[in-house]
Design a protein around this motif. Structure first.
Motif, PDB file in Angstrom:
ATOM      1  N   PRO A 194      16.346   5.303  -1.376  1.00 18.38           N
ATOM      2  CA  PRO A 194      15.876   5.117  -2.752  1.00 18.38           C
ATOM      3  C   PRO A 194      14.692   6.043  -3.021  1.00 18.38           C
ATOM      4  N   TYR A 234      11.739   7.865  -5.854  1.00 18.30           N
ATOM      5  CA  TYR A 234      10.922   7.682  -7.041  1.00 18.30           C
ATOM      6  C   TYR A 234      10.106   8.952  -7.265  1.00 18.30           C
ATOM      7  N   ALA A 250       6.303   2.091  -3.483  1.00 12.42           N
ATOM      8  CA  ALA A 250       6.529   3.180  -4.445  1.00 12.42           C
ATOM      9  C   ALA A 250       5.676   2.993  -5.688  1.00 12.42           C
ATOM     10  N   ALA A 251       5.602   1.762  -6.201  1.00 10.90           N
ATOM     11  CA  ALA A 251       4.798   1.499  -7.396  1.00 10.90           C
ATOM     12  C   ALA A 251       3.329   1.810  -7.153  1.00 10.90           C
ATOM     13  N   HIS A 303      13.888   6.921 -11.672  1.00  9.79           N
ATOM     14  CA  HIS A 303      14.384   6.452 -10.381  1.00  9.79           C
ATOM     15  C   HIS A 303      15.694   7.192 -10.115  1.00  9.79           C
ATOM     16  N   ASP A 329       9.788  -1.092  -2.610  1.00  6.58           N
ATOM     17  CA  ASP A 329       9.668  -0.771  -4.033  1.00  6.58           C
ATOM     18  C   ASP A 329       8.238  -0.964  -4.530  1.00  6.58           C
ATOM     19  N   GLU A 330       7.519  -1.942  -3.962  1.00  9.64           N
ATOM     20  CA  GLU A 330       6.114  -2.122  -4.315  1.00  9.64           C
ATOM     21  C   GLU A 330       5.271  -0.972  -3.761  1.00  9.64           C
ATOM     22  N   SER A 382       7.039  -1.074   5.605  1.00  6.70           N
ATOM     23  CA  SER A 382       7.658  -0.239   4.580  1.00  6.70           C
ATOM     24  C   SER A 382       7.157   1.180   4.786  1.00  6.70           C
TER      25      SER A 382
END
Length: 206
Positions: free
Chosen positions: A199, A201, A37-38, A47, A34-35, A79
């Motif tokens: 997931p 984004y 993706a950020a 999302h 998730d980081e 990741s």
């Protein structure tokens, strides 16, 4: 998110033979998916949930110009982001690697060959080159992978191309992907790119 590190036997050299490799791939070590993706520019609050490749490509057509869709996960201690549409990793790799992280970006460039490799660490682009154009290297340490490229018979000790002039593109790409695979310990099964809902984004490259 479940970590899927139980099998690292797939490697990445199979990408050279896969005629469906259209999405950019960004790997990061030292940060969670998730980081990643950020740092790739994920838009806050956008999302869309787990998406497979086909749904991700469909969503790309609905985004504004310059946006892409990143499907993220983890495998083999890294990741990863499968980047559909505009690959934010190509522009944001140094940012992805800030704070002591490492990042590798592979861009298939299907409409404008050759395929591209780049590596960043701790906020700095270390080295980059095109597959088949390893003699032209960029980054702050362009010779970072030179010993491995020489040992694999891709470059001569003076940095010139050592591969046969008539070598097939897939064979050439496989040799270089093998170097990257071994040097960084990268592995990613085909089903995670092609079939598995991950997931997702929306990312902005600007």
């Amino acid at each position: 998110m479940a970590d899927t590190t139980e099998d690292v036997a797939d490697g990445i050299r199979w990408l050279a033979d896969w005629d469906q490799w259209f999405a950019g791939l960004t790997f990061a070590r030292g940060i969670a998916p998730d980081e990643l993706a950020a740092r790739l520019g994920a838009l806050p609050g956008v999302h869309p949930g787990p998406l497979g490749a086909l749904d991700a490509w469909s969503m790309v057509t609905e985004t504004v110009d310059g946006d892409g869709v990143a499907r993220v996960g983890s495998w083999g201690g890294w990741s990863f982001a499968v980047e559909h549409g505009q690959p934010a990793g190509a522009e944001r790799l140094a940012e992805v690697s800030r704070g002591g992280a490492e990042a590798v970006h592979l861009d298939p460039q299907p409409d404008h060959p050759p395929k591209q490799f780049a590596y960043a660490r701790d906020g700095e682009l270390v080295c980059c080159f095109g597959l088949g154009e390893e003699c032209w290297r960029g980054g702050h340490r362009p010779d970072f992978l030179l010993p491995e490229l020489i040992a694999a018979g891709i470059l001569t000790p003076d940095g010139a191309c050592a591969r046969p002039a008539d070598e097939a593109d897939t064979d050439r790409d496989r040799h270089t992907l093998a170097v990257v695979e071994r040097r960084f310990g990268l592995s990613l099964p085909r089903h995670l790119i092609a079939d598995t809902p991950l997931p997702a984004y929306v990312t902005c490259t600007h």
